[in-house]
Design a protein around this motif. Structure first.
Motif, PDB file in Angstrom:
ATOM      1  N   TRP A  72      12.282 -29.886  10.797  1.00 28.51           N
ATOM      2  CA  TRP A  72      12.225 -28.601  11.500  1.00 28.51           C
ATOM      3  C   TRP A  72      13.636 -28.071  11.754  1.00 28.51           C
ATOM      4  O   TRP A  72      14.593 -28.840  11.920  1.00 28.51           O
ATOM      5  N   LEU A  73      13.713 -26.735  11.853  1.00 29.08           N
ATOM      6  CA  LEU A  73      14.820 -26.031  12.502  1.00 29.08           C
ATOM      7  C   LEU A  73      14.225 -25.287  13.678  1.00 29.08           C
ATOM      8  O   LEU A  73      13.224 -24.576  13.526  1.00 29.08           O
ATOM      9  N   ILE A  74      14.800 -25.450  14.863  1.00 23.94           N
ATOM     10  CA  ILE A  74      14.383 -24.668  16.029  1.00 23.94           C
ATOM     11  C   ILE A  74      15.414 -23.563  16.227  1.00 23.94           C
ATOM     12  O   ILE A  74      16.598 -23.825  16.409  1.00 23.94           O
ATOM     13  N   LEU A  75      14.933 -22.331  16.189  1.00 20.92           N
ATOM     14  CA  LEU A  75      15.818 -21.169  16.293  1.00 20.92           C
ATOM     15  C   LEU A  75      15.376 -20.327  17.487  1.00 20.92           C
ATOM     16  O   LEU A  75      14.200 -19.958  17.593  1.00 20.92           O
ATOM     17  N   ASN A  76      16.313 -20.035  18.383  1.00 19.92           N
ATOM     18  CA  ASN A  76      16.009 -19.310  19.620  1.00 19.92           C
ATOM     19  C   ASN A  76      16.859 -18.039  19.679  1.00 19.92           C
ATOM     20  O   ASN A  76      18.082 -18.100  19.728  1.00 19.92           O
ATOM     21  N   PHE A 121      22.290 -31.824  16.018  1.00 23.59           N
ATOM     22  CA  PHE A 121      22.866 -30.626  16.619  1.00 23.59           C
ATOM     23  C   PHE A 121      23.827 -29.933  15.656  1.00 23.59           C
ATOM     24  O   PHE A 121      24.691 -30.568  15.044  1.00 23.59           O
ATOM     25  N   ALA A 122      23.646 -28.629  15.539  1.00 15.89           N
ATOM     26  CA  ALA A 122      24.519 -27.794  14.710  1.00 15.89           C
ATOM     27  C   ALA A 122      25.136 -26.742  15.620  1.00 15.89           C
ATOM     28  O   ALA A 122      24.423 -25.913  16.183  1.00 15.89           O
ATOM     29  N   THR A 143      27.002 -23.957   8.423  1.00 18.04           N
ATOM     30  CA  THR A 143      26.773 -24.993   9.429  1.00 18.04           C
ATOM     31  C   THR A 143      25.352 -25.521   9.327  1.00 18.04           C
ATOM     32  O   THR A 143      25.107 -26.731   9.452  1.00 18.04           O
ATOM     33  N   LEU A 144      24.408 -24.616   9.115  1.00 16.75           N
ATOM     34  CA  LEU A 144      23.017 -25.035   8.920  1.00 16.75           C
ATOM     35  C   LEU A 144      22.894 -25.897   7.673  1.00 16.75           C
ATOM     36  O   LEU A 144      22.247 -26.959   7.693  1.00 16.75           O
ATOM     37  N   GLU A 145      23.508 -25.466   6.587  1.00 14.14           N
ATOM     38  CA  GLU A 145      23.443 -26.230   5.330  1.00 14.14           C
ATOM     39  C   GLU A 145      23.956 -27.656   5.538  1.00 14.14           C
ATOM     40  O   GLU A 145      23.343 -28.627   5.049  1.00 14.14           O
ATOM     41  N   GLY A 173      18.015 -17.612   6.208  1.00 18.76           N
ATOM     42  CA  GLY A 173      16.843 -17.765   5.360  1.00 18.76           C
ATOM     43  C   GLY A 173      17.186 -18.185   3.941  1.00 18.76           C
ATOM     44  O   GLY A 173      16.441 -18.953   3.312  1.00 18.76           O
ATOM     45  N   GLU A 174      18.305 -17.708   3.415  1.00 18.12           N
ATOM     46  CA  GLU A 174      18.724 -18.106   2.075  1.00 18.12           C
ATOM     47  C   GLU A 174      18.967 -19.606   2.010  1.00 18.12           C
ATOM     48  O   GLU A 174      18.656 -20.261   1.012  1.00 18.12           O
TER      49      GLU A 174
END
Length: 402
Positions: A169-173, A143-144, A158-160, A192-193
């Motif tokens: 996977w990353l799930i993006l909603n 969880f991020a 935070t993603l990094e 995306g970067e």
């Protein structure tokens, strides 16, 4: 007779909290209580007549038999046209997967790709089913958190920090269930970067609420604004929300052919094809008139404004204004530690939701179910009259806390 025992896999997951809240509200209503349920995530509008007519015509034509496992050619073609027309994305029909709802699309993708130890980054707050589908597929949810201060959106840093060599996977909603947060094109480019630096990470973008955005928000999806990610992005959508077709159970996605073929294999041994009649209705939904979508979105925006204003007038509640979907996700941090008239101390958002249901007969979903506390979720997919009454009861309940 031997006693039934759940499998170890099933023991890893929990029932859907949103469905549990709805069921509890229905049970109280059967007991004669005047419950207002704000838990269900479905539009209160009827399916448009032209779509219903298309389903009737399909029945009369005899379109009532098995179809191709993951969608009829006509629906796949309509989906390709939709992605091109609305998102600027080019897909072939061999890159399209149709399933009995959005949830099976995600489940099929996870089952087709995850091995034990694989990690899936899930921004919190999240839709309640994401983590459990990852667990069912043998993966590990990571969880991020997107804080309220960032609009409940995932920041690049935070993603990094959440990505490891095990991330699959990353799930993006976007717009989000439960917060209604929607990512701008610039925000997606920034994420995306990060993803471009981690080529092992695939992206599942859940765009189910694409057409429910407000205040002239310009909607984009990540493969559209970061074309370098096209070859590892599964772009998911469906007819449930925009076309008021929750019960028809049609979800779809497009992505790389090897992934789509693997998802088709899962579906062939689980549900088989989506309902043939619902597929023909979905063809009409995607190819037919679209003007009613903006009209209904305008109604949802009025409801959002009503709910946000009334909740911000409730003692101890702060409600941010979301960009889309039909949910609000207010905080109750200033109510933690207060005492309800029943004598119970509000120690959590689950306590808050439980006492609100018992005292004022308003059903909401507590924030812990979505991975971020202390909040609660309201679905405003109901009439302004019902929302006004519900928010008045919430104001009264908050005023009663000491």
């Amino acid at each position: 007779m031997a006693a039934f025992s759940e499998s170890d896999t099933l023991k890893r997951v929990k029932p859907s909290p949103t469905l549990a809240v709805t069921a509890k509200a229905r049970e109280l209503a059967r007991q004669g209580k005047k419950v207002i349920s704000l838990g269900a995530g479905e539009p209160d509008f009827d399916t448009p007549e032209n779509i219903c007519d298309a389903a009737v015509k399909a029945i009369k034509r005899g379109e009532t038999r098995y179809t191709d496992v993951d969608g009829i050619p006509e629906l796949k073609a309509a989906i390709c046209e939709k992605f091109k027309r609305e998102n600027g994305l080019d897909y072939k029909t061999t890159q399209v997967h149709v399933a009995p709802g959005g949830k099976p699309v995600i489940y099929n993708a996870m089952m087709a790709s995850l091995n034990p130890g694989d990690e899936v980054v899930i921004p919190a707050p999240y839709w309640v089913s994401y983590p459990d589908m990852v667990l069912l597929a043998g993966g590990t949810p990571v969880f991020a958190v997107g804080e309220m201060s960032t609009g409940f959106k995932l920041l690049p840093e935070t993603l990094e920090a959440a990505i490891t060599p095990k991330t699959k996977w990353l799930i993006l909603n976007s717009p989000s269930n439960p917060s209604g947060a929607a990512y701008t094109g610039a925000e997606l480019k920034a994420l995306g970067e990060v993803l471009k630096r981690h080529p092992q990470v695939w992206i599942l973008t859940d765009d189910m609420y694409e057409h429910l955005t407000f205040d002239n928000f310009e909607y984009t999806t990540i493969a559209q604004v970061v074309p370098e990610l096209y070859d590892r992005t599964l772009t998911m959508n469906g007819v449930s929300k925009a076309y008021s077709m929750t019960g028809w159970r049609i979800g779809y996605a497009a992505g790389p052919e090897p992934l789509i073929k693997a998802m088709q294999k899962i579906e062939s041994q689980s549900t088989s094809n989506p309902c043939s009649i619902a597929q023909w209705a979905a063809v009409e939904a995607l190819n037919g008139p679209q003007d009613f979508i903006a009209e209904r979105a305008a109604i949802f925006q009025k409801r959002r404004d009503l709910v946000v204003a009334m909740l911000n007038n409730a003692k101890g509640i702060h409600c941010p204004t979301p960009e889309g979907a039909f949910y609000v996700y207010p905080t109750i941090k200033d109510l933690i530690g207060k005492q309800a008239p029943s004598g119970k101390i509000i120690n959590s958002d689950e306590d808050f939701a439980g006492e609100l249901l018992q005292q004022e007969e308003v059903a909401v979903v507590h924030g812990a179910a979505f991975g971020l506390s202390p909040f609660f979720r309201i679905s405003y997919a109901t009439s302004e009259a019902v929302l006004t009454e519900a928010c008045s009861r919430i104001q009264r309940f908050c005023a009663s806390l000491k």
